[in-house]
Structures are given as structure tokens and as C-alpha cells.
Design an enzyme around this catalytic site. Structure first.
Site, mmCIF file in Angstrom:
data_model
loop_
_atom_site.group_PDB
_atom_site.id
_atom_site.type_symbol
_atom_site.label_atom_id
_atom_site.label_comp_id
_atom_site.label_asym_id
_atom_site.label_seq_id
_atom_site.Cartn_x
_atom_site.Cartn_y
_atom_site.Cartn_z
ATOM 1 N N TRP A 127 49.871 2.370 21.641
ATOM 2 C CA TRP A 127 50.654 2.955 22.735
ATOM 3 C C TRP A 127 51.976 2.180 22.808
ATOM 4 O O TRP A 127 51.949 0.940 22.884
ATOM 5 C CB TRP A 127 49.848 2.794 24.021
ATOM 6 C CG TRP A 127 50.470 3.326 25.266
ATOM 7 C CD1 TRP A 127 50.951 4.581 25.476
ATOM 8 C CD2 TRP A 127 50.632 2.622 26.502
ATOM 9 N NE1 TRP A 127 51.407 4.699 26.766
ATOM 10 C CE2 TRP A 127 51.223 3.502 27.415
ATOM 11 C CE3 TRP A 127 50.340 1.316 26.919
ATOM 12 C CZ2 TRP A 127 51.533 3.143 28.726
ATOM 13 C CZ3 TRP A 127 50.636 0.959 28.217
ATOM 14 C CH2 TRP A 127 51.232 1.854 29.109
ATOM 15 N N ASP A 208 42.110 -2.754 26.854
ATOM 16 C CA ASP A 208 42.842 -1.754 27.628
ATOM 17 C C ASP A 208 41.923 -0.538 27.793
ATOM 18 O O ASP A 208 41.594 0.135 26.819
ATOM 19 C CB ASP A 208 44.131 -1.371 26.887
ATOM 20 C CG ASP A 208 45.002 -0.427 27.709
ATOM 21 O OD1 ASP A 208 44.595 -0.048 28.828
ATOM 22 O OD2 ASP A 208 46.099 -0.052 27.217
ATOM 23 N N ALA A 210 41.957 2.703 29.496
ATOM 24 C CA ALA A 210 42.781 3.668 30.229
ATOM 25 C C ALA A 210 42.171 5.071 30.261
ATOM 26 O O ALA A 210 42.665 5.929 30.994
ATOM 27 C CB ALA A 210 44.178 3.731 29.609
ATOM 28 N N LYS A 243 44.063 8.636 34.477
ATOM 29 C CA LYS A 243 43.614 9.827 33.758
ATOM 30 C C LYS A 243 42.280 10.330 34.292
ATOM 31 O O LYS A 243 42.123 11.506 34.593
ATOM 32 C CB LYS A 243 43.466 9.526 32.264
ATOM 33 C CG LYS A 243 44.478 8.556 31.693
ATOM 34 C CD LYS A 243 45.823 9.173 31.483
ATOM 35 C CE LYS A 243 46.857 8.068 31.404
ATOM 36 N NZ LYS A 243 47.984 8.301 30.558
#
Ligand code: LMR
Length: 394
Positions: A127, A208, A210, A243
Site C-alpha cells: 500500500w 497491518d 485493515a 472497511k
């Protein structure tokens, strides 16, 4: 004063989002920024979120500060969701972050303070925002190979070779699930192998997380983070509720630090709080409170889980439809990987010139590295999309 400034580079994902919004063509297709889309091409507010918001609105009596650590019950609910009681609570400390990015910012700065100029190994590709986040915290960015552009799968041999060579002063950033941008993910056996390496080398993991629940379900998606958290003495996790709760602009996230003991955890907590106070003072609470209300209420939680399942199933279905449509038209299995990937993204492996042509000629938007957001695939126009993709690469 301002004449001393040079124009800064803006994140390509949000540059593309603005370009898409400004494009007047009807029928344009947005496979760019990673936001979930429903069949009407809208990024909906989840029904569990709407209900929680109404409850909060009806019951609210104050807007006073929560304190620097933020909404503690939100953090506790997220730790429970992500780690499911697998780690002794006395070793865990949390602060809220302004979204998953805010959580990463705090954790990266903790790393920067603990190991000024230390090396952080990030997947190649990753990312794009991981890189400035690490650099802004004074870390030295290095990469580990991750993706095989030929097979469009994880290049695990190359990855593990680099990981095996790390040392106890190094940090490794791992995508907990639903790898962004590739869509190619580690199997449980590969997670086990990564963790075995971390235990041997002492390299410090930052996970991470997410997209929990966007890949194969909450439990399956949490395999890696739980494996890491239960196997090494210390680690950190950045959780995003953007999300899986659809709370993008509300900026709800949690920075989680797991230390070897409670005293050390207190020190890390003081550092995290010091970073928040010295940057944004307090984190936003609306999204955090929404998540807390949902996760603490049996019915709302069940409703949220059902909505999350629906979103995940829709993305899986779109993957299969696009892969099928391309296979039927091209008579080749070259794009079957789209159905095998999981999460929100797939890296198509198209040259940048093709990506630009698709944008200019066909109003099909994807990130310049050819990452697509599968939730943006228009279900009723999959055939047309497949035709245009194939025409562009011929
Ligand atoms: C993305 O990768 O498109 C999303 O995570 C949005 C963002 O913040 O970049």
C-alpha cells in the site's frame, strides 16, 4: 515564506479518485480507491451502523474529552475481535488511532523512538502510504519480495529468504490479510513458517490489519495475526474499522501493542499517548463509539456480521464472474488468478500504458500499477469490462 516549498507528491490513489469524480463520461467504471461498492455503485452506510448511530444520538449527553487513549471499550472490543482472548490482557495496551492509518502513524513513531533510523521491511509491492508513514517516523525503508508477477501468487520462497536474513534490530510490516495491492495471501502454513523465522531471528512484527473479514471470514482472516501475537514476545497491530464497518471518513482504528510483560506495556502505552497528545491531542470518537455499540450488542453484532458476510460474498462473486468472462472470451486461464485472490484487490499485472489507455479511451479507472478494487466491478457489465480489458492488452 511559501516560495521555499516544493510541490509534494500526492498519493496516487486519491489523485485517481479525484480524476474519476471529475470525469463527465457516463458509464465510467471505478476500480480505483479501496472502498466497498454496492450493486448501485454506492458505498453504503451499513444498517448496523445506522442503528448504532441512532442509539448514540438519542442517548448522547456530552461531547467532553474521552482522554488521550480514546474509547477504551472500543479498543477492548477490537482486541477481542482480532485476537479472541489468545493473548494475556496484562501484556496488551491500546490507544485509538484516527483510522487504521492513524494507528499505523502512532505505531511507526513508537518504532522510530525505540529504534531511531531502524530498518523496517515492507512487502514489495505494498500500500503506497506505508512508505511515507515509515519515513515520517524516521525509519529506514527496505523491502522483501512478495509477489510473483508471472503466477500472480505470493513468491514465498523469495519472501522467506529475506525474512530469514533479518536480525533482532529489524522490523517487518506484514499485511494481516487481504494483501493490498496484490490480493495474493499467505496460507496458514506460510504464516507458520514466517512466525518460525521471526522467533528464530527476533525481528519485530508490525501487522497491518485493515481488511479483517473481507477475505475468507473473520476467523480465517485472523489466522496470521493470532499466530504472530501468540508466538513472539512482542509485536504491534494496526487495526482499521474503515472497511469492515464502512466507516471510512469517521477515522476509527486501534493501535495495539503487545509487550513481554505488563511493566513494559505501560511504558509503550505512555509513548503512544505522548505521540497522540503531541500530534492530534485526542482521536475522533464517533466511529469508535459506533463500533463499540455494535460489538457489545448481540443483535447489532449479528446484523453487522451478516452484512459483512454479504459484502465479502459479493466481492467473491464478482471475482469469479470477471475471471469467467475473461476466460470465455480469451480461451485462456491467464486471468483465473482474479478468482483465486481474496480480499478487496487484485493486481492485474498490466503495463502502465494499458492502464492509462483504459482510463483515457474507456473511462475504466484502476491504480497505475493495475490494482483493481473488485467491489467496483459492475455486475451487470462484467462482459463489457472483460471485452475492454482484453482489447486494451491485445
Ligand atoms: C486503498 O488502498 O485504496 C484504501 O486503503 C484507501 C486508502 O486510504 O488508500
Amino acid at each position: 515564506m511559501f516560495e521555499t516549498l516544493k510541490k509534494a507528491t500526492l498519493d496516487k490513489i486519491f489523485v485517481l479518485m479525484a480524476e474519476y469524480a471529475a470525469d463527465p463520461r457516463t458509464g465510467k467504471i471505478d476500480l480505483g480507491v479501496g472502498v466497498y461498492k454496492d450493486p448501485g455503485n454506492n458505498t453504503p452506510i451499513m444498517s448496523a451502523v445506522k442503528k448504532a448511530e441512532q442509539r448514540i444520538l438519542d442517548g448522547a449527553r456530552t461531547k467532553t474529552y474521552k482522554g488521550v487513549v480514546g474509547n477504551k471499550e472500543f479498543s477492548a472490543a477490537i482486541v477481542d475481535l482480532a485476537l479472541a482472548n489468545t493473548v494475556e490482557a496484562s501484556r496488551i495496551r491500546c490507544v485509538n488511532g484516527a483510522g487504521g492509518t492513524g494507528a499505523l502513524m502512532i505505531l511507526m513513531h513508537v518504532l522510530g523512538r525505540a529504534r531511531p533510523g531502524g530498518r523496517i521491511f515492507i512487502s514489495d509491492p505494498t500500500w503506497p502510504n506505508h512508505i511515507p508513514l515509515a519515513e515520517n517516523a524516521g525509519l529506514e525503508v527496505h523491502y522483501y519480495p512478495y509477489f510473483d508477477p508471472r503466477s500472480r501468487a505470493v513468491d514465498f520462497d523469495a519472501m522467506i529468504k529475506v525474512i530469514d536474513g533479518l536480525n533482532s534490530n529489524d522490523t517487518i510490516l506484514l499485511h494481516g490479510c487481504c494483501h493490498n495491492p496484490t490480493g495474493a495471501n499467505l496460507t496458514p502454513a506460510q504464516w507458520d513458517r514466517v512466525v518460525e523465522s521471526l522467533r528464530r531471528t527476533g525481528a519485530f512484527p508490525l501487522v497491518d490489519l485493515a481488511y479483517l473479514g473481507f477475505g475468507d471470514g473473520i476467523e480465517a482472516d485472523a489466522y496470521g495475526v493470532r499466530k504472530v501475537a501468540t508466538s513472539v514476545p512482542e509485536c504491534m497491530i494496526a487495526f482499521s474499522a474503515s472497511k469492515n464497518f464502512g466507516l471510512y471518513r469517521e477515522r476509527a482504528g486501534v493501535a495495539i501493542a503487545i509487550a513481554r510483560d505488563s511493566e513494559t506495556a505501560d511504558v509503550v502505552s505512555s509513548q503512544m499517548q505522548n505521540i497522540i497528545r503531541g500530534t492530534i491531542s485526542q482521536t475522533p470518537d464517533h466511529g469508535a463509539e459506533v463500533v463499540r455499540v455494535i460489538l457489545e450488542d448481540k443483535d447489532l453484532r449479528a446484523e453487522w456480521e451478516a452484512e459483512l458476510t454479504e459484502m465479502r460474498e459479493r466481492m467473491k462473486r464478482l471475482r469469479v464472474k470477471l475471471a469467467d468472462a475473461i476466460r470465455q472470451r480469451s480461451n485462456s486461464k491467464d486471468f483465473d488468478f482474479i478468482a483465486q485472490h481474496s480480499g478487496m484487490f487484485s493486481l492485474l499485472g498490466l503495463p502502465e500504458a494499458v492502464v492509462t489507455k483504459l482510463k483515457l479511451d474507456d473511462a475504466i479507472y484502476m491504480i497505475n500499477d493495475s490494482r483493481i478494487n473488485v467491489a467496483g466491478i459492475p455486475e451487470d457489465r462484467v462482459g463489457e469490462l472483460a471485452d475492454k480489458l482484453l482489447a486494451a492488452i491485445r
